[in-house]
Design an enzyme around this catalytic site. Structure first.
Site, short mmCIF file in Angstrom:
data_model
loop_
_atom_site.label_atom_id
_atom_site.label_comp_id
_atom_site.label_asym_id
_atom_site.label_seq_id
_atom_site.Cartn_x
_atom_site.Cartn_y
_atom_site.Cartn_z
N ASP A 9 -7.27 -5.01 -14.07
CA ASP A 9 -7.85 -5.03 -12.72
C ASP A 9 -8.40 -6.43 -12.47
O ASP A 9 -9.32 -6.88 -13.13
CB ASP A 9 -8.98 -3.99 -12.68
CG ASP A 9 -9.69 -3.98 -11.33
OD1 ASP A 9 -10.49 -3.07 -11.10
OD2 ASP A 9 -9.46 -4.92 -10.53
N ILE A 10 -7.84 -7.13 -11.51
CA ILE A 10 -8.17 -8.54 -11.27
C ILE A 10 -9.65 -8.72 -10.91
O ILE A 10 -10.23 -9.77 -11.17
CB ILE A 10 -7.26 -9.12 -10.16
CG1 ILE A 10 -7.19 -10.64 -10.25
CG2 ILE A 10 -7.68 -8.66 -8.77
CD1 ILE A 10 -6.08 -11.25 -9.43
N ASN A 23 -4.47 -10.14 4.34
CA ASN A 23 -3.65 -10.18 5.56
C ASN A 23 -4.18 -11.31 6.41
O ASN A 23 -5.24 -11.88 6.11
CB ASN A 23 -3.68 -8.83 6.30
CG ASN A 23 -5.10 -8.44 6.68
OD1 ASN A 23 -5.79 -9.20 7.37
ND2 ASN A 23 -5.55 -7.32 6.17
N ASP A 33 -6.79 -6.34 -1.87
CA ASP A 33 -7.71 -6.89 -0.86
C ASP A 33 -8.95 -6.00 -0.76
O ASP A 33 -10.09 -6.46 -0.85
CB ASP A 33 -6.96 -6.91 0.49
CG ASP A 33 -7.68 -7.74 1.55
OD1 ASP A 33 -7.19 -7.77 2.69
OD2 ASP A 33 -8.72 -8.36 1.23
N SER A 116 2.33 -9.52 -2.37
CA SER A 116 3.33 -8.89 -1.49
C SER A 116 4.08 -7.72 -2.09
O SER A 116 4.96 -7.16 -1.42
CB SER A 116 4.37 -9.93 -1.01
OG SER A 116 3.81 -10.73 0.01
N1 APR Z 1 -5.94 -5.83 -9.65
C1 APR Z 1 -4.73 -6.42 -9.75
N2 APR Z 1 -3.68 -6.10 -8.98
C2 APR Z 1 -3.86 -5.11 -8.07
C3 APR Z 1 -5.09 -4.44 -7.89
C4 APR Z 1 -6.16 -4.84 -8.74
N3 APR Z 1 -7.38 -4.29 -8.65
N4 APR Z 1 -4.94 -3.53 -6.91
C5 APR Z 1 -3.66 -3.60 -6.51
N5 APR Z 1 -3.01 -4.54 -7.21
C6 APR Z 1 -1.61 -4.95 -7.12
C7 APR Z 1 -0.63 -3.93 -6.61
O1 APR Z 1 -0.26 -3.02 -7.66
C8 APR Z 1 0.52 -4.81 -6.19
O2 APR Z 1 1.36 -5.06 -7.30
O3 APR Z 1 -1.53 -6.00 -6.19
C9 APR Z 1 -0.17 -6.13 -5.76
C10 APR Z 1 -0.16 -6.40 -4.28
O4 APR Z 1 -0.29 -5.19 -3.56
P1 APR Z 1 -1.21 -5.10 -2.22
O5 APR Z 1 -2.61 -5.15 -2.57
O6 APR Z 1 -0.72 -3.92 -1.45
O7 APR Z 1 -0.90 -6.44 -1.42
P2 APR Z 1 0.39 -6.85 -0.56
O8 APR Z 1 1.60 -6.12 -0.97
O9 APR Z 1 0.40 -8.34 -0.62
O10 APR Z 1 0.00 -6.36 0.91
C11 APR Z 1 -1.06 -7.01 1.55
O11 APR Z 1 -2.10 -4.93 2.02
O12 APR Z 1 -4.19 -4.44 1.27
C12 APR Z 1 -3.50 -4.87 2.35
O13 APR Z 1 -5.06 -6.27 3.52
C13 APR Z 1 -3.90 -6.28 2.70
O14 APR Z 1 -2.69 -6.21 4.75
C14 APR Z 1 -2.67 -6.72 3.43
C15 APR Z 1 -1.56 -6.07 2.64
#
Ligand code: APR
Length: 325
Positions: A9-10, A23, A33, A116
């Site tokens: 978990d980042i 976004n 996010d 993404s």
């Molecule tokens: N730690 C690390 N990685 C994570 C975590 C976390 N806590 N939570 C999610 N991820 C990973 C997901 O499994 C995925 O592989 O982050 C990666 C990106 O997924 P998203 O968070 O959905 O981001 P993205 O695909 O870039 O979409 C961005 O989603 O949350 C909204 O506001 C954001 O509109 C924007 C869109």
């Protein structure tokens, strides 16, 4: 290890900066996010509101507030639309601009999620390739610790044909019983006893015996670096090994590396299987068919793919230790 792929978990990482897959409004959302805003607390949103959004592929920095990380670098990945809308360039820009922003702020460590690959539906294997290529290029010239954080293993996918090809190689070469290794060990012991017999016959001084022995690992490595016409920096960067560790190797001729570090140097020097085993032997190791890790390394050497970041990507996918320090 300047570039490491980890699962977790980042929001929990104590690094200089974590990267947020945001976004364009920068006003929060779901996925990573949402997790980052949740962990950082309300002050993060207050600061984001002063930034007037962010364009796709660009990056902006804020403080980390309640996060263990000092800063958050917000970037906006492309939404996947089939690959015809410059998605790959925009995704590469996300990693590049976040890394440049970290460098401008003199940060020494940064952690990325797989940008993404969630809500924006970028194919995971394509996104991974771009991330590894951009990060690999950056740390070949800059000194920074970079983590690529995989939240759930399912979101980590090697290209299909690479996975299949490695699996076939493992099925063909991997043997559960370590037969060959012990035989080798028996032969080696016999050879060493003979060696000692001949030395004791000639009443050589112990110091002469030591001098007769092979070069140490460090000596052997430094000779190979000279032979290949490489610089120290070339070598440790291509080996994904930290500069400080390399100076230990250079300054201590009896330095004993871990097996994964010794192999990382063999990869950096583009050694073939026999040359790799000769170098490993100086550190007391050998490539063994009874180790999946070793068989995967052998796969990449046989295929002359010495890109240590691609090798680590495969090792991570097969749940093996990564190469480098
Ligand atoms: N730690 C690390 N990685 C994570 C975590 C976390 N806590 N939570 C999610 N991820 C990973 C997901 O499994 C995925 O592989 O982050 C990666 C990106 O997924 P998203 O968070 O959905 O981001 P993205 O695909 O870039 O979409 C961005 O989603 O949350 C909204 O506001 C954001 O509109 C924007 C869109």
């Amino acid at each position: 290890m300047p570039f490491e792929i980890i699962q977790g978990d980042i929001t929990k990482l104590r690094v200089d900066a974590i990267v947020n897959a945001a976004n364009s409004s920068l006003l929060g959302g779901g996925g990573v996010d949402g997790a980052i805003h949740q962990a950082a607390g309300p002050n993060l949103l207050l600061e984001c509101k002063t930034l007037a959004g962010c364009k796709t592929g660009q990056a902006k920095i804020t403080r980390g507030y309640n996060l263990p990380a000092k800063y958050v670098i917000h970037t906006v990945g492309p939404v996947w639309c089939g690959g015809t809308n410059d998605e790959s360039k925009l995704l590469a820009d996300c990693y590049k601009n976040a890394l440049l922003l970290a460098k401008e702020n003199n940060l020494t460590s940064i952690a990325f999620p797989l940008i993404s690959t969630g809500a924006y539906r970028y194919p995971k294997d394509k996104a991974l390739k771009i991330a590894i290529a951009v990060i690999g290029e950056f740390i070949s010239i800059e000194d920074m610790m970079v983590y690529l954080v995989v939240y759930d293993k399912s979101s980590f996918m090697l290209p299909e044909e690479l996975t299949l090809s490695i699996k076939e190689y493992i099925n063909e070469k991997y043997t559960k019983e370590p037969k060959r290794m012990f035989t080798g060990l028996r032969e080696k012991t016999k050879y060493m006893v003979q060696e000692l017999d001949c030395i004791s016959d000639s009443n050589m001084e112990l110091i002469d015996v030591v001098n007769q022995l092979d070069k140490t690992f460090s000596q052997g490595l430094l000779c190979l670096i000279d032979e290949k016409g490489m610089t120290d920096a070339d070598t440790y960067k291509k080996a994904n090994v930290d500069r400080r560790l390399f100076s230990k190797v250079r300054n201590d001729k009896y330095y004993k590396p871990r097996k994964s570090t010794a192999i990382a140097f063999a990869i950096a020097l583009k050694l073939n299987i026999d040359e790799t085993n000769n170098l490993l032997k100086k550190a007391g190791f050998t490539l063994s068919r009874s180790s999946k890790f070793d068989v995967i390394i052998e796969y990449f050497i046989e295929n002359e793919n010495y890109n240590i970041f691609e090798i680590n990507e495969a090792l991570f996918a097969f749940e093996q230790e990564l190469l480098g320090v």
